[in-house]
Design a protein around this motif. Structure first.
Motif, PDB file in Angstrom:
ATOM      1  N   GLU A  26      21.646  52.502  20.995  1.00 52.80           N
ATOM      2  CA  GLU A  26      21.078  52.665  19.654  1.00 52.80           C
ATOM      3  C   GLU A  26      20.139  53.859  19.590  1.00 52.80           C
ATOM      4  N   LEU A  30      20.475  57.224  17.271  1.00 48.38           N
ATOM      5  CA  LEU A  30      19.432  57.696  16.366  1.00 48.38           C
ATOM      6  C   LEU A  30      19.032  59.128  16.673  1.00 48.38           C
ATOM      7  N   ASN A  33      21.498  61.480  15.213  1.00 46.79           N
ATOM      8  CA  ASN A  33      21.598  61.472  13.759  1.00 46.79           C
ATOM      9  C   ASN A  33      21.273  62.833  13.138  1.00 46.79           C
ATOM     10  N   THR A 134      14.970  59.171  11.115  1.00 50.32           N
ATOM     11  CA  THR A 134      15.249  58.395  12.333  1.00 50.32           C
ATOM     12  C   THR A 134      15.058  59.229  13.588  1.00 50.32           C
ATOM     13  N   THR A 138      12.123  58.140  16.240  1.00 53.12           N
ATOM     14  CA  THR A 138      12.619  57.735  17.556  1.00 53.12           C
ATOM     15  C   THR A 138      12.108  58.660  18.652  1.00 53.12           C
ATOM     16  N   ALA A 153      14.263  50.761  16.962  1.00 52.35           N
ATOM     17  CA  ALA A 153      15.646  51.219  17.115  1.00 52.35           C
ATOM     18  C   ALA A 153      16.624  50.204  16.540  1.00 52.35           C
ATOM     19  N   PHE A 156      16.451  50.510  12.638  1.00 50.27           N
ATOM     20  CA  PHE A 156      17.131  51.718  12.157  1.00 50.27           C
ATOM     21  C   PHE A 156      18.642  51.607  12.362  1.00 50.27           C
ATOM     22  N   ALA A 157      19.050  51.080  13.517  1.00 51.36           N
ATOM     23  CA  ALA A 157      20.478  50.978  13.811  1.00 51.36           C
ATOM     24  C   ALA A 157      21.174  50.022  12.843  1.00 51.36           C
ATOM     25  N   ASP A 160      21.943  51.909   9.829  1.00 48.22           N
ATOM     26  CA  ASP A 160      23.096  52.762  10.091  1.00 48.22           C
ATOM     27  C   ASP A 160      24.395  51.960  10.026  1.00 48.22           C
TER      28      ASP A 160
END
Length: 387
Positions: A26, A30, A33, A134, A138, A153, A156-157, A160
């Motif tokens: 993950e 990020l 990204n 992100t 991160t 994480a 945020f994941a 996503d």
């Protein structure tokens, strides 16, 4: 005073890493990204700006269509990245429903209205601010907030994952069905126009020409009626023969439009009639408890008629068979022969046209024709009860 015995030491829990493999995947996703979002945003905006700016020329719209096809490729990459790093299983969308032989403008319009391409462009545009956020959070948390980074994480994941499922998943069933129906409508229209041209050509070259000759012959016979009765009688007899031939051609033409035996007696009798005209002995077996709708009967009849013509002209077979039966809500037709085989949809025997016509009514057309082992064509049509 006796000392109380102490309990044996309990084993310590096993050591586990603070960051497991799923968490590191993950985090990797990020961190990627930002570069991926920059690439996608640059591509999407360049495509839109160039395509919109050049729409006043002849190259703007084709460039926009090509850009949407490229967006599909980028969407495929993003789905693969999410599958590897986030464990998100998103099916690949169906391919663009191209139709060969429909001209440049229909193909261009099909590409421009591709919903998968447009959703990928939207995904690439909205991803840039999210990618910046992100990546920044991160990357900074790796140094200053690493104890809480696994929780950040994961959050945020999950966002996503939701974006991938929402924007990069295949079109829903209704959207796909609309595209298929729009494509099939063109096939139906083209087929109807071709049939009308064929009927007009047959009338002009056949019955109409005979009727013109008949009128001319009767006119000459009328002129000779008093001068030479014997010659006039011969002309009338010849005209009578022309009338019979014209009537026969009109019957054949009417049978080609919709045979009377199909209307009166159903598919079994109609297929037996068309099989009797085949140059190869044909065994017809029909197991239908009831008759389907007239439109389905007509499609099945003309499909078998054309397949038996192929058997007569191209197969070199000694025997053939036609089997018709109902399975649940489908009408199945199978035409087999013991000929030389090797038939396919691309060899100009009319099978490609049959396949397109059946596809337009939700039918299936399957050819099994290994060289030297005969040919078996299986046709599947939706069953509709007679009204």
């Amino acid at each position: 005073m006796t000392a109380k015995p102490t309990a044996p030491d309990e084993p310590l829990p096993p050591l586990r890493p603070a960051y497991d493999a799923a968490t590191w995947k993950e985090i990797t996703h990020l961190l990627l990204n930002l570069p991926v979002a920059l690439t996608g945003f640059t591509y999407a905006m360049t495509m839109l700006m160039v395509g919109a700016g050049l729409t006043i020329t002849v190259v703007g719209v084709p460039l926009l269509a090509l850009g949407l096809m490229g967006a599909r490729v980028m969407g495929r990459f993003e789905r693969a990245r999410a599958r590897v790093l986030l464990g998100v299983r998103v099916e690949e969308p169906s391919k663009v429903p191209w139709r060969r032989g429909r001209g440049f403008l229909p193909v261009l319009w099909t590409a421009l209205k591709d919903p998968v391409g447009w959703r990928t462009v939207l995904y690439d545009v909205v991803r840039l601010p999210w990618g910046i956020l992100t990546f920044t959070v991160t990357f900074a948390s790796l140094f200053v907030a690493w104890p809480v980074l696994p929780y950040l994480a994961r959050g945020f994941a999950n966002v996503d994952r939701a974006m991938v499922r929402g924007l990069l998943s295949p079109s829903d069933e209704l959207e796909r069905r609309i595209a298929e129906l729009e494509s099939d409508r063109g096939v139906v229209v083209d087929t109807a126009a071709a049939d009308l041209r064929r009927i007009e050509r047959d009338l002009h070259d056949g019955a109409q020409a005979r009727l013109v000759n008949l009128a001319m012959g009767l006119g000459l016979a009328k002129e000779k009626l008093l001068e030479d009765p014997d010659a006039a009688a011969a002309m009338v007899a010849e005209a009578h023969g022309e009338v019979k031939l014209a009537l026969q051609e009109l019957r054949d033409l009417a049978r080609g439009i919709h045979p009377a035996v199909l209307t009166d007696r159903g598919l079994d009798a109609a297929l037996s009639s068309v099989a009797s005209r085949c140059t190869v002995p044909v065994k017809v077996t029909a197991d239908l408890p009831t008759r389907p709708a007239p439109a389905i009967e007509g499609i099945a009849y003309f499909t078998v008629s054309e397949l038996l013509q192929n058997v007569s002209k191209h197969s070199g077979a000694r025997t053939a068979s036609v089997d018709v039966w109902r399975s649940d809500e489908r009408l199945l037709v199978q035409v087999s022969d013991d000929g030389r085989g090797g038939a396919s949809l691309d060899k100009g025997t009319g099978m490609k046209g049959l396949a397109e016509r059946l596809d337009a009514v939700d039918g299936l057309f399957v050819v099994d024709s290994p060289p030297g082992a005969g040919t078996t064509v299986t046709v599947e049509l939706p069953w509709r009860d007679r009204g």
